[in-house]
Design a protein around this motif. Structure first.
Motif, PDB file in Angstrom:
ATOM      1  N   ASP A 117     -27.326  -7.286  -1.949  1.00  0.00           N
ATOM      2  CA  ASP A 117     -28.547  -6.929  -2.666  1.00  0.00           C
ATOM      3  C   ASP A 117     -29.787  -7.044  -1.783  1.00  0.00           C
ATOM      4  N   ASP A 118     -29.650  -7.678  -0.630  1.00  0.00           N
ATOM      5  CA  ASP A 118     -30.796  -7.911   0.250  1.00  0.00           C
ATOM      6  C   ASP A 118     -30.934  -6.867   1.349  1.00  0.00           C
ATOM      7  N   VAL A 119     -29.971  -5.947   1.421  1.00  0.00           N
ATOM      8  CA  VAL A 119     -29.982  -4.965   2.506  1.00  0.00           C
ATOM      9  C   VAL A 119     -29.760  -3.565   1.943  1.00  0.00           C
ATOM     10  N   ALA A 120     -30.187  -2.584   2.706  1.00  0.00           N
ATOM     11  CA  ALA A 120     -29.918  -1.191   2.338  1.00  0.00           C
ATOM     12  C   ALA A 120     -28.533  -0.767   2.796  1.00  0.00           C
TER      13      ALA A 120
ATOM     14  N   ALA B  86     -26.118 -19.817   8.273  1.00  0.00           N
ATOM     15  CA  ALA B  86     -26.441 -18.668   7.441  1.00  0.00           C
ATOM     16  C   ALA B  86     -25.160 -17.984   6.993  1.00  0.00           C
ATOM     17  N   ILE B  87     -25.277 -17.207   5.933  1.00  0.00           N
ATOM     18  CA  ILE B  87     -24.186 -16.369   5.446  1.00  0.00           C
ATOM     19  C   ILE B  87     -24.676 -14.935   5.399  1.00  0.00           C
ATOM     20  N   VAL B  88     -23.859 -14.013   5.902  1.00  0.00           N
ATOM     21  CA  VAL B  88     -24.088 -12.581   5.712  1.00  0.00           C
ATOM     22  C   VAL B  88     -22.858 -12.043   4.996  1.00  0.00           C
ATOM     23  N   THR B  89     -23.033 -11.601   3.764  1.00  0.00           N
ATOM     24  CA  THR B  89     -21.906 -11.234   2.922  1.00  0.00           C
ATOM     25  C   THR B  89     -22.159  -9.924   2.198  1.00  0.00           C
ATOM     26  N   THR B  90     -21.084  -9.237   1.851  1.00  0.00           N
ATOM     27  CA  THR B  90     -21.192  -8.013   1.063  1.00  0.00           C
ATOM     28  C   THR B  90     -21.063  -8.296  -0.433  1.00  0.00           C
ATOM     29  N   THR B  91     -20.949  -9.561  -0.796  1.00  0.00           N
ATOM     30  CA  THR B  91     -20.872  -9.882  -2.217  1.00  0.00           C
ATOM     31  C   THR B  91     -22.267  -9.843  -2.844  1.00  0.00           C
TER      32      THR B  91
ATOM     33  N   PHE C  58     -27.604  -9.000   9.849  1.00  0.00           N
ATOM     34  CA  PHE C  58     -27.731  -9.908  10.994  1.00  0.00           C
ATOM     35  C   PHE C  58     -29.162  -9.918  11.530  1.00  0.00           C
ATOM     36  N   TYR C  59     -29.803  -8.762  11.525  1.00  0.00           N
ATOM     37  CA  TYR C  59     -31.212  -8.725  11.945  1.00  0.00           C
ATOM     38  C   TYR C  59     -32.074  -9.569  11.012  1.00  0.00           C
ATOM     39  N   LYS C  60     -31.750  -9.576   9.727  1.00  0.00           N
ATOM     40  CA  LYS C  60     -32.496 -10.400   8.772  1.00  0.00           C
ATOM     41  C   LYS C  60     -32.353 -11.886   9.109  1.00  0.00           C
ATOM     42  N   VAL C  61     -31.154 -12.285   9.505  1.00  0.00           N
ATOM     43  CA  VAL C  61     -30.940 -13.681   9.900  1.00  0.00           C
ATOM     44  C   VAL C  61     -31.765 -14.007  11.145  1.00  0.00           C
TER      45      VAL C  61
END
Length: 297
Positions: A200-203, A163-168, A212-215
């Protein structure tokens, strides 16, 4: 396995200097090598999900926005304004600290550039040219870091969830996944990653743990089964808040945070290639041990 045959640490694998120096918790480089070996054994056995940061960790992209502004100034001024990458970066960072983020912030930033360098066009027109230039750079100038494509393909072949968690932004991910020929040829993100969480997927972005919780939810993973591979403190702190271990990949833009990064992460690697070499060496060593036991039975 992190030692060469003559007993001297192989810095090409570990990314650690041969000089033993103290860090925050009193450990020396030798202890960091031991921590790194333990971490890699966990990657091969206990960690079922590997979460990556993107910019600076997997791809060499942290300087691209400064390069965009360099080229923007050169084109709009007909060569009159020639900024260095550091100068362009300083201007942008200062504007973001002043105005925040989002389109309004960038319009104000473009207005500042117009006034400072007597540029033609309205701030909105300058912003449009910057956006077009950025899309060109994301397609043609962003590449995987050394060993990064090989690392994610290798982990995928081992059966790991990735998985990727990114601020882009999602739109930039779409460029990398569908238009960046270099990245598509080396390791297409859309085929290798099981999940990509963008800003765009997180607040709330890193260091908030929301991504990370989404992952964890989407991949039905437990925190102790996951490892985060990151180059910057916000990501490591966000992972820690979610109960997830981290390793740090060195990146030149984060050199000032090196001591804090080492203290916060389980281990440090010079590059994605160094992490891959460690994983491969551990697997080969384990396979050799199994072969020896079978031969002696």
């Amino acid at each position: 396995f992190f030692q060469a045959e003559d007993g001297i640490r192989d810095s090409s694998v570990t990314g650690v200097s041969d000089v033993c120096s103290s860090d925050l918790d009193g450990n020396c480089a030798g202890n960091r090598v031991e921590r790194r070996g333990i971490t890699i054994r966990k990657v091969n056995s206990m960690y079922r999900t590997v979460i990556f940061d993107l910019d600076g960790t997997l791809i060499d992209s942290l300087g691209v926005w400064s390069q965009v502004d360099q080229e923007l100034m050169r084109r709009l001024s007909n060569g009159r304004v020639m900024l260095s990458e550091d100068e362009a970066g300083t201007l942008r960072i200062r504007a973001m600290k002043t105005y925040g983020e989002g389109s309004d912030a960038y319009f104000k930033y473009m207005a500042d550039l117009k006034r400072a360098f007597d540029l033609p066009g309205t701030p909105e027109e300058i912003h449009f040219q910057r956006y077009s230039l950025a899309q060109e750079f994301l397609r043609t100038r962003v590449h995987y870091r050394e060993g990064a494509a090989e690392l994610i393909k290798y982990l995928k072949a081992l059966g790991k969830k990735l998985a990727i968690v990114t601020t882009t932004r999602r739109r930039n991910i779409d460029v990398y996944a569908s238009q960046n020929k270099s990245m598509i040829a080396a390791a297409p993100l859309s085929e290798i990653m099981d999940l990509i969480v963008t800003r765009d997927d997180v607040a709330h972005v890193k260091p908030d743990p929301e991504g990370f919780y989404k992952v964890l939810d989407a991949l039905k993973a437990e925190p102790e089964e996951c490892i985060m591979v990151e180059d910057a403190l916000p990501g490591i702190r966000g992972a820690k808040s979610a109960g997830i271990d981290s390793v740090v990949i060195e990146e030149r833009h984060n050199a000032d945070d090196r001591v804090q990064l080492e203290a916060a992460a389980l281990a440090r690697f010079a590059s994605p290639a160094a992490l891959l070499k460690g994983i491969q060496a551990e697997i080969e060593a384990a396979a050799g041990g199994i072969h020896c036991m079978r031969s002696s039975s």
